[in-house]
Enzyme design. Structure first.
Site, PDB file in Angstrom:
ATOM      1  N   ALA A  33      27.525  13.564  -9.443  1.00 39.15           N
ATOM      2  CA  ALA A  33      26.755  14.521 -10.241  1.00 39.15           C
ATOM      3  C   ALA A  33      26.513  15.830  -9.502  1.00 39.15           C
ATOM      4  O   ALA A  33      25.443  16.423  -9.616  1.00 39.15           O
ATOM      5  CB  ALA A  33      25.430  13.913 -10.705  1.00 39.15           C
TER       6      ALA A  33
ATOM      7  N   GLY B 123      33.410  13.610  -8.394  1.00 43.81           N
ATOM      8  CA  GLY B 123      33.393  12.401  -7.582  1.00 43.81           C
ATOM      9  C   GLY B 123      32.448  11.323  -8.060  1.00 43.81           C
ATOM     10  O   GLY B 123      32.260  10.319  -7.387  1.00 43.81           O
ATOM     11  N   GLY B 124      31.797  11.507  -9.213  1.00 44.28           N
ATOM     12  CA  GLY B 124      30.833  10.524  -9.668  1.00 44.28           C
ATOM     13  C   GLY B 124      29.488  10.645  -8.977  1.00 44.28           C
ATOM     14  O   GLY B 124      28.659   9.732  -9.032  1.00 44.28           O
TER      15      GLY B 124
ATOM     16  N   GLY C 249      27.946  18.747 -10.151  1.00 44.52           N
ATOM     17  CA  GLY C 249      27.775  19.790 -11.151  1.00 44.52           C
ATOM     18  C   GLY C 249      26.398  19.736 -11.781  1.00 44.52           C
ATOM     19  O   GLY C 249      25.768  20.769 -12.026  1.00 44.52           O
ATOM     20  N   SER C 250      25.911  18.536 -12.044  1.00 46.35           N
ATOM     21  CA  SER C 250      24.572  18.379 -12.615  1.00 46.35           C
ATOM     22  C   SER C 250      23.511  18.876 -11.651  1.00 46.35           C
ATOM     23  O   SER C 250      22.520  19.500 -12.065  1.00 46.35           O
ATOM     24  CB  SER C 250      24.322  16.906 -12.960  1.00 46.35           C
ATOM     25  OG  SER C 250      25.216  16.462 -13.961  1.00 46.35           O
TER      26      SER C 250
ATOM     27  N   LYS D 268      23.558  12.214  -6.782  1.00 46.32           N
ATOM     28  CA  LYS D 268      23.000  10.950  -7.261  1.00 46.32           C
ATOM     29  C   LYS D 268      24.032   9.853  -7.108  1.00 46.32           C
ATOM     30  O   LYS D 268      25.253  10.082  -7.099  1.00 46.32           O
ATOM     31  CB  LYS D 268      22.548  11.047  -8.714  1.00 46.32           C
ATOM     32  CG  LYS D 268      23.664  11.274  -9.747  1.00 46.32           C
ATOM     33  CD  LYS D 268      24.389  10.020 -10.197  1.00 46.32           C
ATOM     34  CE  LYS D 268      25.578  10.335 -11.110  1.00 46.32           C
ATOM     35  NZ  LYS D 268      26.475   9.183 -11.345  1.00 46.32           N
TER      36      LYS D 268
ATOM     37  N   ASP E 161      23.240  13.949 -16.728  1.00 48.12           N
ATOM     38  CA  ASP E 161      22.670  13.699 -15.403  1.00 48.12           C
ATOM     39  C   ASP E 161      21.771  14.833 -14.912  1.00 48.12           C
ATOM     40  O   ASP E 161      21.131  14.702 -13.868  1.00 48.12           O
ATOM     41  CB  ASP E 161      23.791  13.491 -14.369  1.00 48.12           C
ATOM     42  CG  ASP E 161      24.567  12.212 -14.594  1.00 48.12           C
ATOM     43  OD1 ASP E 161      24.001  11.263 -15.174  1.00 48.12           O
ATOM     44  OD2 ASP E 161      25.739  12.151 -14.183  1.00 48.12           O
TER      45      ASP E 161
END
Length: 302
Positions: A105, A102-103, A107-108, A11, A141
């Site tokens: 998401a 890295g911003g 992992g989400s 995302k 997220d």
């Protein structure tokens, strides 16, 4: 069913508004998410125990992976097991192309894909509403990673509502070799903005630009309240944004809490030109091209 693969997307935050810290230590967020075509694939096969293995793309540092037993996949399996009152086991393989920390998401995305994959593998029949509730328990997220497309996120980001998106958006995505601590970025944001409102303003202009499919209007509306803090902690990110705009991008910004930077472009061809310029300026960089919006977590092979 003996095995299947679920794909989930990265995302980016087209807008991220961050409120003042609350008494519980959290921040009220208002964000507009977009899922883009960088993916992690999770393959699950029937097994008597839960095991998780991960393979990463060449540009990802595997040392940033969480230790065994502490992956979000483990937490997703535990959440499903508690919800249904039965063991949830599998041989799980994560094929990871979304950069770590890295911003974006990543992992989400893995959490969402694991919930869906394990639910389907065991034929648990978890309702969509319950999957979203379980996803919210895994992280802010994760519900969006299930939903995909473009969506408004409220609360901590976990309350997700789809928005009308009539565009086809092209992005250049530049991850960093060095990750950033999300809590550290939020703390620095609070230091820089002690007067932040309790609740951020509504993202009306971003939502209108998506509905109109107007790329230049969207470029003008992109905003991230955490960008100042991220760039203050990492001045190289501010320099990268300048380079991307000088290379022809319509707009550049830090994705989420960073350190990945994303650049909005006119078209696929335009994105490839900008990506080529950023690569030529520093061949050590990882420079990716992605488009959005794309689907949320979904089965790609069974």
């Amino acid at each position: 069913m003996s095995g299947l693969t679920v794909r989930a997307a990265a995302k980016i935050n087209l807008l991220l508004g961050v409120g003042a810290p609350r008494a519980d230590g959290f921040h009220t967020l208002v964000t507009v998410y977009q899922a883009v075509s960088l993916y992690d694939d999770i393959t699950v096969e029937t097994a008597g125990d839960l095991t998780v293995s991960t393979e990463v793309a060449p540009y990802i540092d595997a040392s940033h992976l969480p230790p065994a037993g502490h992956n979000i996949v483990d937490r997703a399996a535990a959440a499903l097991a508690a919800h249904h009152g039965r063991p949830v086991t599998a041989d799980v393989h994560v094929d990871k192309s979304i950069p770590i920390a890295g911003g974006l998401a990543g992992g989400s995305a893995d959490g969402a894909a694991a919930l869906l994959a394990l639910d389907r593998l065991h034929d648990l029949g978890t309702t969509d509403d319950d999957l979203l509730l379980l996803a919210a328990g895994l992280g802010s997220d994760v519900p969006f990673a299930l939903v995909g497309g473009s969506a408004l996120g409220e609360g901590h980001g976990e309350v997700v509502t789809r928005v009308d998106d009539r565009g086809a958006w092209w992005w250049v995505v530049v991850p960093s070799e060095e990750g950033m601590s999300t809590p550290a970025v939020y703390r620095h944001h609070d230091e820089l903005r002690p007067d932040a409102p309790e609740v951020p303003g509504a993202p009306d202009e971003v939502i209108a630009a998506l509905a109109a499919g107007d790329v230049r209007r969207l470029a003008a509306a992109l905003h991230n309240d955490l960008e100042q803090a991220a760039c203050d902690l990492r001045p190289d990110l501010a320099q990268l944004i300048v380079e991307g705009v000088d290379a022809g991008a319509l707009r550049g910004l830090v994705s989420g809490s960073g350190p990945t930077c994303v650049f909005l472009c006119e078209s696929g061809d335009h994105a490839r030109v900008v990506a080529g310029a950023l690569t030529a300026a520093d061949e050590r960089r990882v420079v990716l091209v992605a488009h959005g919006p794309v689907a949320g977590a979904h089965v790609v092979e069974a």
